[in-house]
Design a protein around this motif. Sequence first.
Motif, PDB file in Angstrom:
ATOM      1  N   PRO A  50       0.817  -1.237   0.000  1.00  0.00           N
ATOM      2  CA  PRO A  50       0.000   0.000   0.000  1.00  0.00           C
ATOM      3  C   PRO A  50       0.839   1.270   0.000  1.00  0.00           C
ATOM      4  O   PRO A  50       0.511   2.235  -0.701  1.00  0.00           O
ATOM      5  CB  PRO A  50      -0.828  -0.139   1.285  1.00  0.00           C
ATOM      6  N   LEU A  51       1.935   1.270   0.768  1.00  0.00           N
ATOM      7  CA  LEU A  51       2.828   2.425   0.763  1.00  0.00           C
ATOM      8  C   LEU A  51       3.474   2.602  -0.601  1.00  0.00           C
ATOM      9  O   LEU A  51       3.630   3.731  -1.092  1.00  0.00           O
ATOM     10  CB  LEU A  51       3.897   2.252   1.843  1.00  0.00           C
ATOM     11  N   ARG A  53       2.180   1.747  -3.506  1.00  0.00           N
ATOM     12  CA  ARG A  53       1.176   2.275  -4.429  1.00  0.00           C
ATOM     13  C   ARG A  53       0.998   3.780  -4.247  1.00  0.00           C
ATOM     14  O   ARG A  53       0.907   4.541  -5.225  1.00  0.00           O
ATOM     15  CB  ARG A  53      -0.162   1.561  -4.216  1.00  0.00           C
ATOM     16  N   ARG A  54       0.931   4.210  -2.988  1.00  0.00           N
ATOM     17  CA  ARG A  54       0.780   5.659  -2.733  1.00  0.00           C
ATOM     18  C   ARG A  54       1.999   6.425  -3.219  1.00  0.00           C
ATOM     19  O   ARG A  54       1.879   7.538  -3.760  1.00  0.00           O
ATOM     20  CB  ARG A  54       0.548   5.895  -1.241  1.00  0.00           C
ATOM     21  N   LEU A  55       3.184   5.840  -3.026  1.00  0.00           N
ATOM     22  CA  LEU A  55       4.395   6.508  -3.494  1.00  0.00           C
ATOM     23  C   LEU A  55       4.408   6.617  -5.016  1.00  0.00           C
ATOM     24  O   LEU A  55       4.769   7.669  -5.566  1.00  0.00           O
ATOM     25  CB  LEU A  55       5.625   5.736  -3.000  1.00  0.00           C
ATOM     26  N   ALA A  56       3.994   5.543  -5.714  1.00  0.00           N
ATOM     27  CA  ALA A  56       3.958   5.575  -7.178  1.00  0.00           C
ATOM     28  C   ALA A  56       2.968   6.617  -7.684  1.00  0.00           C
ATOM     29  O   ALA A  56       3.243   7.337  -8.651  1.00  0.00           O
ATOM     30  CB  ALA A  56       3.595   4.180  -7.717  1.00  0.00           C
ATOM     31  N   GLY A  57       1.809   6.714  -7.007  1.00  0.00           N
ATOM     32  CA  GLY A  57       0.833   7.720  -7.416  1.00  0.00           C
ATOM     33  C   GLY A  57       1.278   9.129  -7.110  1.00  0.00           C
ATOM     34  O   GLY A  57       0.976  10.066  -7.855  1.00  0.00           O
ATOM     35  N   ALA A  58       2.029   9.302  -6.008  1.00  0.00           N
ATOM     36  CA  ALA A  58       2.452  10.649  -5.611  1.00  0.00           C
ATOM     37  C   ALA A  58       3.520  11.220  -6.533  1.00  0.00           C
ATOM     38  O   ALA A  58       3.521  12.409  -6.857  1.00  0.00           O
ATOM     39  CB  ALA A  58       2.956  10.639  -4.170  1.00  0.00           C
ATOM     40  N   ILE A  59       4.455  10.363  -6.971  1.00  0.00           N
ATOM     41  CA  ILE A  59       5.543  10.878  -7.810  1.00  0.00           C
ATOM     42  C   ILE A  59       5.326  10.579  -9.290  1.00  0.00           C
ATOM     43  O   ILE A  59       6.145  10.984 -10.133  1.00  0.00           O
ATOM     44  CB  ILE A  59       6.900  10.306  -7.360  1.00  0.00           C
ATOM     45  N   GLY A  60       4.221   9.866  -9.614  1.00  0.00           N
ATOM     46  CA  GLY A  60       3.859   9.644 -11.002  1.00  0.00           C
ATOM     47  C   GLY A  60       4.767   8.699 -11.756  1.00  0.00           C
ATOM     48  O   GLY A  60       5.135   8.991 -12.908  1.00  0.00           O
ATOM     49  N   HIS A  65       9.412   1.203 -10.417  1.00  0.00           N
ATOM     50  CA  HIS A  65      10.336   2.285 -10.055  1.00  0.00           C
ATOM     51  C   HIS A  65      10.100   2.732  -8.614  1.00  0.00           C
ATOM     52  O   HIS A  65      11.059   3.009  -7.882  1.00  0.00           O
ATOM     53  CB  HIS A  65      10.164   3.458 -11.017  1.00  0.00           C
ATOM     54  N   ALA A  66       8.845   2.816  -8.219  1.00  0.00           N
ATOM     55  CA  ALA A  66       8.547   3.200  -6.832  1.00  0.00           C
ATOM     56  C   ALA A  66       9.069   2.164  -5.851  1.00  0.00           C
ATOM     57  O   ALA A  66       9.576   2.509  -4.775  1.00  0.00           O
ATOM     58  CB  ALA A  66       7.039   3.387  -6.660  1.00  0.00           C
ATOM     59  N   ALA A  67       8.964   0.874  -6.192  1.00  0.00           N
ATOM     60  CA  ALA A  67       9.465  -0.178  -5.314  1.00  0.00           C
ATOM     61  C   ALA A  67      10.981  -0.085  -5.170  1.00  0.00           C
ATOM     62  O   ALA A  67      11.525  -0.250  -4.069  1.00  0.00           O
ATOM     63  CB  ALA A  67       9.069  -1.553  -5.858  1.00  0.00           C
ATOM     64  N   GLY A 175      11.071  -5.974  -2.887  1.00  0.00           N
ATOM     65  CA  GLY A 175      10.967  -4.929  -3.896  1.00  0.00           C
ATOM     66  C   GLY A 175      10.629  -5.490  -5.269  1.00  0.00           C
ATOM     67  O   GLY A 175       9.824  -4.912  -6.012  1.00  0.00           O
ATOM     68  N   VAL A 176      11.225  -6.634  -5.621  1.00  0.00           N
ATOM     69  CA  VAL A 176      10.896  -7.280  -6.896  1.00  0.00           C
ATOM     70  C   VAL A 176       9.436  -7.725  -6.892  1.00  0.00           C
ATOM     71  O   VAL A 176       8.716  -7.572  -7.897  1.00  0.00           O
ATOM     72  CB  VAL A 176      11.836  -8.474  -7.140  1.00  0.00           C
ATOM     73  N   MET A 177       8.975  -8.279  -5.773  1.00  0.00           N
ATOM     74  CA  MET A 177       7.573  -8.703  -5.688  1.00  0.00           C
ATOM     75  C   MET A 177       6.623  -7.521  -5.828  1.00  0.00           C
ATOM     76  O   MET A 177       5.588  -7.623  -6.482  1.00  0.00           O
ATOM     77  CB  MET A 177       7.330  -9.419  -4.359  1.00  0.00           C
ATOM     78  N   MET A 178       6.966  -6.390  -5.210  1.00  0.00           N
ATOM     79  CA  MET A 178       6.097  -5.216  -5.319  1.00  0.00           C
ATOM     80  C   MET A 178       6.079  -4.656  -6.732  1.00  0.00           C
ATOM     81  O   MET A 178       5.080  -4.079  -7.167  1.00  0.00           O
ATOM     82  CB  MET A 178       6.546  -4.141  -4.323  1.00  0.00           C
ATOM     83  N   ALA A 179       7.182  -4.835  -7.464  1.00  0.00           N
ATOM     84  CA  ALA A 179       7.202  -4.366  -8.848  1.00  0.00           C
ATOM     85  C   ALA A 179       6.211  -5.142  -9.714  1.00  0.00           C
ATOM     86  O   ALA A 179       5.673  -4.614 -10.685  1.00  0.00           O
ATOM     87  CB  ALA A 179       8.616  -4.500  -9.423  1.00  0.00           C
ATOM     88  N   TYR A 180       5.968  -6.402  -9.357  1.00  0.00           N
ATOM     89  CA  TYR A 180       5.007  -7.236 -10.090  1.00  0.00           C
ATOM     90  C   TYR A 180       3.805  -7.551  -9.199  1.00  0.00           C
ATOM     91  O   TYR A 180       3.277  -8.670  -9.237  1.00  0.00           O
ATOM     92  CB  TYR A 180       5.677  -8.526 -10.552  1.00  0.00           C
TER      93      TYR A 180
END
Length: 374
Positions: A50-51, A53-60, A65-67, A175-180
């Motif tokens: 969840p963090l 996802r919010r980071l990816a949405g905040a920095i676009g 990349h966010a992970a 981090g790899v898991m969050m990327a996918y």
Amino acid sequence: MTTEHRGGPVIETVVQVALLALLAYACAHILSPFANLLLWALILAVTLNPLNRRLAGAIGVRQGHAATLLVLTIVVLIGTPTVLLTVSLAGDVVSGYRAFEAGTLEVPPPRDAVAAWPVIGPELHAAWTEAAADFSEFLDEHGEQLRSIARWAMGAAGSSVATLLFFTGAFIIAGVMMAYADSGTGALQRLCCRAAGEERGTRLHTLAVATTRSVAAGVVGVAFIQAVLFGVGFLLADVPAAGLLALAALILGIVQIPALIFTLPAIAWLWIGSDHGTLANTVFTVYFFLAGLADNILKPLLLGRGVDAPMPVILLGALGGMVSSGLMGLFTGAVLLAVGYQLLMAWVDRTAPAAAGGPVPGPEPEPAAGQDGA
């Protein structure tokens, strides 16, 4: 002829099942050395997604990349100081052990405040003073006990370095898991639906994810917050060994040991062994008392939040899992007990309406007097 004809498909099915079982065993055996690492990475990925996802949405940017940015930030802000502290501690332990074995270890005399420590202060001060005065004689008297302590310290130093490397690797894999995360979540949800049906599989997948995040926030997160509160208070109040006490508060907080075992000795030391004035001791006493009660306020707010299961079920699953399987059992125990609770309630809710749909049959009434043969 008929028996042989019917036996052919049965034998073929048995052979296929045996081959599938052998393949599953071989796959599990190959992955077994990495099982703990992958499970911890999965737990970290589920907790931090969840963090992310919010980071990816905040920095676009994309989730991959966010992970990468999130994992690098965690490693830099938390991992770097931990690495430096662990390496320094391990180096001190190794150099101290070598000096101890060579008989050249020099022990500085203790401070007078050590004698005022609760419970162990006087005995520790006397033994420390004796070791500082003549360490060779002290070694002759207590050599075996000191060697066992030194070997334990060496083992603990090596274990701390291995644990640090383990969790660093787990963070990288997470981090790899969050990327996918999207494709992985879809695959796990399809697996749950295949095993338990469309509706129930989706609910069980959601329950497992929510329970993992709930335990991370309600058990580990609350213990971390309380340890930070204690550590800051110990540092400000000049409590001896503040860092070790804060680490002990974190570990025992995860095990759900009451914080009273830190609050009462700290307050006793304030009024017995510290050099603070009455006003400062009063302020620190109130602070330690409130820090000891923090888990009673935070745990009901965080543990079980968003989980379709009662908080006692989650807590019992986490504690029972930790007793039986270690720190990993905090999460696996809570998830398994929550899933079991949901399956039990689903079975009860499905059978209860059928039992309550009609009148409950009772004993037939006895015929009234004079009507038994009419």
